[in-house]
Design a protein around this motif. Structure first.
Motif, mmCIF file in Angstrom:
data_model
loop_
_atom_site.group_PDB
_atom_site.id
_atom_site.type_symbol
_atom_site.label_atom_id
_atom_site.label_comp_id
_atom_site.label_asym_id
_atom_site.label_seq_id
_atom_site.Cartn_x
_atom_site.Cartn_y
_atom_site.Cartn_z
ATOM 1 N N LYS A 79 0.804 -1.230 0.000
ATOM 2 C CA LYS A 79 0.000 0.000 0.000
ATOM 3 C C LYS A 79 0.831 1.272 0.000
ATOM 4 C CE LYS A 79 -1.847 -1.363 3.802
ATOM 5 N NZ LYS A 79 -2.628 -1.423 5.049
ATOM 6 N N LEU A 138 -9.962 0.565 -0.501
ATOM 7 C CA LEU A 138 -8.956 -0.466 -0.749
ATOM 8 C C LEU A 138 -9.568 -1.724 -1.352
ATOM 9 C CD1 LEU A 138 -5.911 -1.011 -0.420
ATOM 10 C CD2 LEU A 138 -6.420 -2.041 1.802
ATOM 11 N N ASP A 356 2.609 7.213 -3.740
ATOM 12 C CA ASP A 356 2.025 5.951 -3.314
ATOM 13 C C ASP A 356 1.023 5.452 -4.363
ATOM 14 O OD1 ASP A 356 0.705 8.317 -2.493
ATOM 15 O OD2 ASP A 356 -0.705 7.124 -1.313
ATOM 16 N N ASP A 359 -5.713 3.363 -5.121
ATOM 17 C CA ASP A 359 -6.468 2.323 -4.418
ATOM 18 C C ASP A 359 -6.679 1.074 -5.261
ATOM 19 O OD1 ASP A 359 -6.696 3.825 -2.125
ATOM 20 O OD2 ASP A 359 -8.626 4.698 -2.668
ATOM 21 N N CYS A 362 -3.052 -1.270 -5.613
ATOM 22 C CA CYS A 362 -2.292 -1.776 -4.471
ATOM 23 C C CYS A 362 -2.030 -3.273 -4.624
ATOM 24 C CB CYS A 362 -3.048 -1.504 -3.173
ATOM 25 S SG CYS A 362 -3.193 0.242 -2.734
#
Length: 408
Positions: A79, A138, A356, A359, A362
């Protein structure tokens, strides 16, 4: 343990094996260097020449320091970006060095296997960061948040490495002689007890079958919980009891507590570090406090008591009952540093500058790694086919064309 054990234990996700073992490698290599400096400033600085003296024990302690950050990584697996992991490690090593100095030097708690200093701190550090980085969407990557047969086998390599070397981990910096001897025996028995208990509990709650998640993780919980008291006179039956309790608690944690934390507490714990490190670490701190408070000269002997608990110099008048209170104080410091530090670092990692993954991206190696073409996506090149249902074309001849991807 650091490079192979932790690394392969994190390869269970079907599309994140490169990230699991590769980023583990990155954190460990960077963290070792930073830990030598941070711990050196607190423990190994020679004030006569202003230099940090490095020896084998410094390298071992740096490994311990890195372990706390790798534990935290387990909660965030899949993540976060590699840049976020570097930031996590930079702050994590710094916090670890400070809390270790407070617990071991100022409070004078004993924690040879790191139940408090490593596992409790690392566990709550990772959980606090995970809470700060909560992703409500997520579930868009839920298709990748699972394992396949071969990824679970690779993860078991990590489990077996950790299991085999955990006695040496807990005994590495204990008092040479009786203390080291006791640490190896206590850890080995606790681990063995945990394996049997985990198998039984997993089979009971999974209707006669074993869950690989439990076998990969909960079988190690006894080694975590016996860490603080490993060099104490815990006795073989005490080690077996600790392993038995942790096998039950850790396995039930994966079945009930982890889903509860994600649903109601907004903590998304990918590897379940709460069940393998945080809870067993707290149990280890409690067991260490009780065992220290119950120590006596009749059991340890005067010299054994002094060597085991370091009742020397400023602490030469310490008594075991008071030492038990210091052990409990050390546990509280580890929890506070883990939670407080995690909230602080999590707030920093929430800034939208770290790259990063989205969603829906990941638990996938694709954003950060060059991947080979998947074998299932390569169209088969056939020479003939004798299973075709249409007999009119069953005799069609196929020719073997050279594969343009083949290497000369």
């Amino acid at each position: 343990m650091i490079f192979v054990g932790f690394g392969f234990l994190m390869t269970f996700l079907k599309r994140y094996s490169f990230g699991g073992v590769g980023f583990n490698f990155l954190i460990a290599a960077f963290g070792l260097q930073w830990a030598l400096l941070m711990q050196g400033w607190f423990h190994s600085l020679d004030y006569t020449d202003g230099k940090i003296k490095i020896g084998i024990e410094n390298l071992i302690n740096a490994d311990f320091c890195v372990a706390g950050c790798l534990i935290a990584y387990g909660a965030l697996l899949g993540k976060v970006s590699p840049v976020q992991l570097m930031v996590l490690t930079l702050f994590g090593i710094t916090l670890f060095a400070v809390e270790e100095f407070i617990i071991l030097n100022l409070i004078h708690a004993r924690d040879a296997g790191g139940s408090m200093v490593i596992h409790t701190f690392g566990g709550y550090y990772g959980l606090a960061i995970s809470w700060m980085l909560y992703r409500p969407n997520l579930d868009q990557s839920s298709r990748l948040q699972s394992s396949v047969y071969h990824s679970d086998v690779f993860a078991m390599i990590g489990t077996l490495f950790l299991w085999m070397f955990w006695p040496s981990f807990n005994s590495a910096i204990t008092d040479h002689g009786d203390g080291q001897h006791r640490a190896v025996i206590n850890t080995y028995l606790a681990l063995a007890s945990t394996v049997l208990t985990t198998m039984a509990v997993s089979s009971f709650f999974k209707h006669g079958k074993l869950d690989m998640v439990h076998i990969q993780n909960s079988t190690l919980a006894g080694g975590v919980a016996v860490g603080t008291a490993a060099e104490f006179m815990l006795m073989p039956y005490g080690s077996l009891i600790v392993g038995f309790c942790c096998g039950i608690l850790s396995t039930l944690g994966y079945i009930y507590i982890t889903p509860f934390m994600e649903k109601h507490m907004k903590i998304q714990d990918t590897c379940g570090i709460h069940n393998l490190h945080a809870m067993p670490g707290v149990i280890g701190g409690i067991v260490g406090a009780i065992t220290a408070a119950a120590a006596s000269e009749s059991v340890y002997g005067h010299e054994g008591l002094v060597n085991t608990f370091e009742f020397k110099e400023a602490f030469k008048d310490m008594v075991p009952t008071k030492q038990g209170g210091h052990q409990a104080g050390g546990l509280c410091v580890a929890i506070c540093f883990g939670v407080g530090g995690g909230l602080l670092v999590g707030a920093i990692l929430r800034l939208p500058i770290w790259g990063d993954p989205a969603d829906d991206n990941c638990f996938d190696d694709e954003p950060y790694w060059e991947l080979p073409e998947d074998e299932e996506n390569i169209p088969p090149i056939l020479q003939y086919n004798n299973h075709m249902r249409n007999k009119d074309i069953a005799d069609t001849n196929f020719t073997m064309e050279p594969d343009p991807r083949s290497r000369s």
